[in-house]
Design a protein around this motif. Structure first.
Motif, PDB file in Angstrom:
ATOM      1  N   TYR A 189     -11.533  15.460   1.849  1.00 44.75           N
ATOM      2  CA  TYR A 189     -10.200  16.068   1.929  1.00 44.75           C
ATOM      3  C   TYR A 189      -9.754  16.213   3.388  1.00 44.75           C
ATOM      4  N   HIS A 190     -10.632  16.717   4.230  1.00 43.69           N
ATOM      5  CA  HIS A 190     -10.256  16.946   5.627  1.00 43.69           C
ATOM      6  C   HIS A 190     -10.123  15.635   6.400  1.00 43.69           C
ATOM      7  N   LYS A 191     -10.863  14.617   6.007  1.00 40.11           N
ATOM      8  CA  LYS A 191     -10.804  13.321   6.695  1.00 40.11           C
ATOM      9  C   LYS A 191      -9.619  12.482   6.228  1.00 40.11           C
ATOM     10  N   ASP A 192      -9.423  12.418   4.902  1.00 38.70           N
ATOM     11  CA  ASP A 192      -8.420  11.518   4.329  1.00 38.70           C
ATOM     12  C   ASP A 192      -7.123  12.213   3.956  1.00 38.70           C
ATOM     13  N   GLY A 193      -7.147  13.547   3.837  1.00 34.60           N
ATOM     14  CA  GLY A 193      -5.952  14.268   3.430  1.00 34.60           C
ATOM     15  C   GLY A 193      -5.831  14.470   1.937  1.00 34.60           C
ATOM     16  N   TYR A 194      -6.806  13.975   1.188  1.00 32.09           N
ATOM     17  CA  TYR A 194      -6.782  14.144  -0.267  1.00 32.09           C
ATOM     18  C   TYR A 194      -8.189  13.955  -0.816  1.00 32.09           C
ATOM     19  N   VAL A 195      -8.409  14.466  -2.023  1.00 32.33           N
ATOM     20  CA  VAL A 195      -9.662  14.213  -2.733  1.00 32.33           C
ATOM     21  C   VAL A 195      -9.347  14.200  -4.221  1.00 32.33           C
ATOM     22  N   LEU A 196      -9.914  13.234  -4.932  1.00 32.69           N
ATOM     23  CA  LEU A 196      -9.711  13.081  -6.372  1.00 32.69           C
ATOM     24  C   LEU A 196     -10.919  13.634  -7.116  1.00 32.69           C
ATOM     25  N   VAL A 197     -10.667  14.511  -8.078  1.00 34.32           N
ATOM     26  CA  VAL A 197     -11.727  15.066  -8.922  1.00 34.32           C
ATOM     27  C   VAL A 197     -11.507  14.534 -10.333  1.00 34.32           C
ATOM     28  N   ARG A 198     -12.363  13.624 -10.747  1.00 33.57           N
ATOM     29  CA  ARG A 198     -12.261  13.030 -12.077  1.00 33.57           C
ATOM     30  C   ARG A 198     -12.649  14.061 -13.145  1.00 33.57           C
ATOM     31  N   GLY A 199     -11.923  14.053 -14.262  1.00 35.61           N
ATOM     32  CA  GLY A 199     -12.265  14.918 -15.379  1.00 35.61           C
ATOM     33  C   GLY A 199     -12.153  16.396 -15.076  1.00 35.61           C
ATOM     34  N   PHE A 200     -11.229  16.758 -14.206  1.00 35.81           N
ATOM     35  CA  PHE A 200     -11.057  18.179 -13.864  1.00 35.81           C
ATOM     36  C   PHE A 200     -10.688  18.983 -15.110  1.00 35.81           C
ATOM     37  N   CYS A 201      -9.862  18.412 -15.957  1.00 36.65           N
ATOM     38  CA  CYS A 201      -9.533  19.011 -17.256  1.00 36.65           C
ATOM     39  C   CYS A 201     -10.084  18.115 -18.360  1.00 36.65           C
ATOM     40  N   SER A 202     -10.559  18.727 -19.418  1.00 40.88           N
ATOM     41  CA  SER A 202     -11.115  17.968 -20.539  1.00 40.88           C
ATOM     42  C   SER A 202     -10.001  17.252 -21.299  1.00 40.88           C
ATOM     43  N   GLU A 203     -10.403  16.332 -22.153  1.00 37.64           N
ATOM     44  CA  GLU A 203      -9.427  15.613 -22.975  1.00 37.64           C
ATOM     45  C   GLU A 203      -8.634  16.582 -23.845  1.00 37.64           C
ATOM     46  N   PHE A 228      -6.190  16.622  -5.239  1.00 36.72           N
ATOM     47  CA  PHE A 228      -5.883  17.682  -4.279  1.00 36.72           C
ATOM     48  C   PHE A 228      -5.391  17.005  -3.003  1.00 36.72           C
ATOM     49  N   PHE A 229      -4.219  17.410  -2.479  1.00 35.35           N
ATOM     50  CA  PHE A 229      -3.750  16.738  -1.267  1.00 35.35           C
ATOM     51  C   PHE A 229      -3.030  17.692  -0.312  1.00 35.35           C
ATOM     52  N   HIS A 230      -3.176  17.368   0.967  1.00 34.25           N
ATOM     53  CA  HIS A 230      -2.649  18.164   2.089  1.00 34.25           C
ATOM     54  C   HIS A 230      -1.132  18.021   2.153  1.00 34.25           C
ATOM     55  N   PRO A 231      -0.400  19.069   2.558  1.00 36.83           N
ATOM     56  CA  PRO A 231       1.064  18.987   2.588  1.00 36.83           C
ATOM     57  C   PRO A 231       1.631  18.043   3.637  1.00 36.83           C
ATOM     58  N   ASN A 232       0.833  17.596   4.605  1.00 43.50           N
ATOM     59  CA  ASN A 232       1.318  16.616   5.572  1.00 43.50           C
ATOM     60  C   ASN A 232       0.885  15.194   5.233  1.00 43.50           C
ATOM     61  N   LEU A 233       0.257  14.986   4.074  1.00 43.33           N
ATOM     62  CA  LEU A 233      -0.105  13.641   3.649  1.00 43.33           C
ATOM     63  C   LEU A 233       1.157  12.894   3.234  1.00 43.33           C
ATOM     64  N   LEU A 234       1.411  11.748   3.860  1.00 40.32           N
ATOM     65  CA  LEU A 234       2.551  10.917   3.469  1.00 40.32           C
ATOM     66  C   LEU A 234       2.272  10.280   2.117  1.00 40.32           C
ATOM     67  N   HIS A 235       3.228  10.417   1.186  1.00 41.56           N
ATOM     68  CA  HIS A 235       3.033   9.850  -0.146  1.00 41.56           C
ATOM     69  C   HIS A 235       4.375   9.485  -0.763  1.00 41.56           C
ATOM     70  N   ARG A 236       4.328   8.619  -1.749  1.00 43.77           N
ATOM     71  CA  ARG A 236       5.514   8.186  -2.486  1.00 43.77           C
ATOM     72  C   ARG A 236       5.071   7.744  -3.873  1.00 43.77           C
ATOM     73  N   SER A 237       6.037   7.416  -4.723  1.00 43.17           N
ATOM     74  CA  SER A 237       5.727   6.742  -5.981  1.00 43.17           C
ATOM     75  C   SER A 237       6.895   5.842  -6.335  1.00 43.17           C
ATOM     76  N   ALA A 238       6.589   4.686  -6.909  1.00 40.57           N
ATOM     77  CA  ALA A 238       7.619   3.721  -7.280  1.00 40.57           C
ATOM     78  C   ALA A 238       8.254   4.120  -8.611  1.00 40.57           C
ATOM     79  N   ALA A 239       9.372   3.477  -8.932  1.00 45.11           N
ATOM     80  CA  ALA A 239      10.029   3.715 -10.218  1.00 45.11           C
ATOM     81  C   ALA A 239       9.111   3.266 -11.356  1.00 45.11           C
ATOM     82  N   ASN A 240       9.294   3.878 -12.509  1.00 43.21           N
ATOM     83  CA  ASN A 240       8.522   3.511 -13.693  1.00 43.21           C
ATOM     84  C   ASN A 240       9.278   2.424 -14.457  1.00 43.21           C
ATOM     85  N   LEU A 241       8.863   1.186 -14.275  1.00 48.10           N
ATOM     86  CA  LEU A 241       9.499   0.054 -14.955  1.00 48.10           C
ATOM     87  C   LEU A 241       8.690  -0.398 -16.166  1.00 48.10           C
TER      88      LEU A 241
END
Length: 285
Positions: free
Chosen positions: A11-25, A196-209
């Motif tokens: 998280y501190h190095k990359d600005g984000y960390v992914l936790v798989r399966g944080f919530c159950s199905e 989980f991601f830092h508020p200064n992490l640059l991010h975007r998402s494309a349109a859902n086509l």
């Protein structure tokens, strides 16, 4: 649940960390069912046009209640993990949560931005004492416009932001420089995964086509020691009242109509201050 040493370092190095399966199905299915069926989400949704005119749709509220999303925000596992990442020993508070609704074929893009590009207008003092957690309710992939991040870009600090359509977008000169310097990552995640991601992490998402929806819940957190001088809501300074993790699945849940939803016209991030006009937010490519 707590984050391990490697996750904290990432998280501190990359600005984000992914936790798989944080919530159950089962937890994820319950939240998605409520998101789709509770008409309070639709009645209180805001549409924000991207630069192409496509609409991004979200519902945003402040105080985490006794509804299923409040139980997620207030869960022990969420508060514990957030507390490990915020740069403060003060109590963890909830700034706001939002349900992101990117519908098939019509769901618009989110332009390049930092969350602190918005929250700077709320006059929060310390970006390291803020963060966001995205929990996927449906699969997120390149086809339906998953989140894209520039790895390590949180170390740039706050980038100037202007308006991109009705959204707030980052200065594309700095975004292009970051893309030349750092790695672009597509965050393809499954239902129940948490990013989980830092508020200064640059991010975007494309349109859902695609033919598939992309829905997610994003909760934003703040340390009580981090003062917001231009924010009329008060959730950001109230310590979270934790609930056990099994509340998400097993406790009775209140309707979402009791939530204190944000009205579009009251969002300080969407108001002109004057300096936005000097920022180039359109991608020239």
């Amino acid at each position: 649940m707590k984050l391990n040493t490697n996750q904290l370092k990432q998280y501190h190095k990359d600005g984000y960390v992914l936790v798989r399966g944080f919530c159950s199905e089962a937890e994820t299915e319950r939240m998605y069912r409520v998101a789709v069926q509770d008409d309070a989400m639709q009645k209180n949704a805001m549409d924000l046009n991207d630069q192409s005119g496509k609409k991004t749709r979200l519902s945003l509220w402040f105080n985490p209640g006794n509804d299923v999303f409040g139980y997620l925000t207030r869960s022990e596992k969420m508060v514990n993990c957030v507390g490990q990442l915020l740069d403060s020993d003060a109590p963890v508070c909830h700034f706001h949560s939002k349900l992101m609704q990117k519908e098939p074929k019509v769901g618009g893009a989110w332009e390049w931005h930092q969350d602190y590009g918005y929250w700077y207008k709320n006059q929060f003092m310390y970006p390291d004492q803020l963060l966001s957690v995205m929990v996927a309710l449906t699969p997120a992939n390149k086809e339906n416009g998953c989140l894209q991040v520039i790895k390590g870009s949180h170390k740039i600090g706050r980038v100037n932001h202007g308006f991109a359509g009705e959204q707030v977008g980052a200065d594309m000169v700095m975004v292009d420089n970051a893309l030349k310097t750092m790695d672009l990552v597509y965050c393809e995640i499954d239902p129940g995964d948490a990013l989980f991601f830092h508020p200064n992490l640059l991010h975007r998402s494309a349109a859902n086509l695609s033919d598939a929806p992309r829905w997610s819940i994003i909760s934003c957190f703040n340390s009580q020691s981090n003062i917001a001088y231009n924010e009329t809501s008060t959730a950001w300074k109230k310590p979270i009242e934790m609930v056990p993790d099994d509340a998400i699945l097993n406790w009775d849940a209140a309707p979402l109509s009791q939530a204190d939803f944000l009205k579009k016209e009251n969002d300080p991030a969407l108001k002109q201050t004057g300096w936005e006009e000097d920022v180039e937010v359109k991608n020239k490519t």
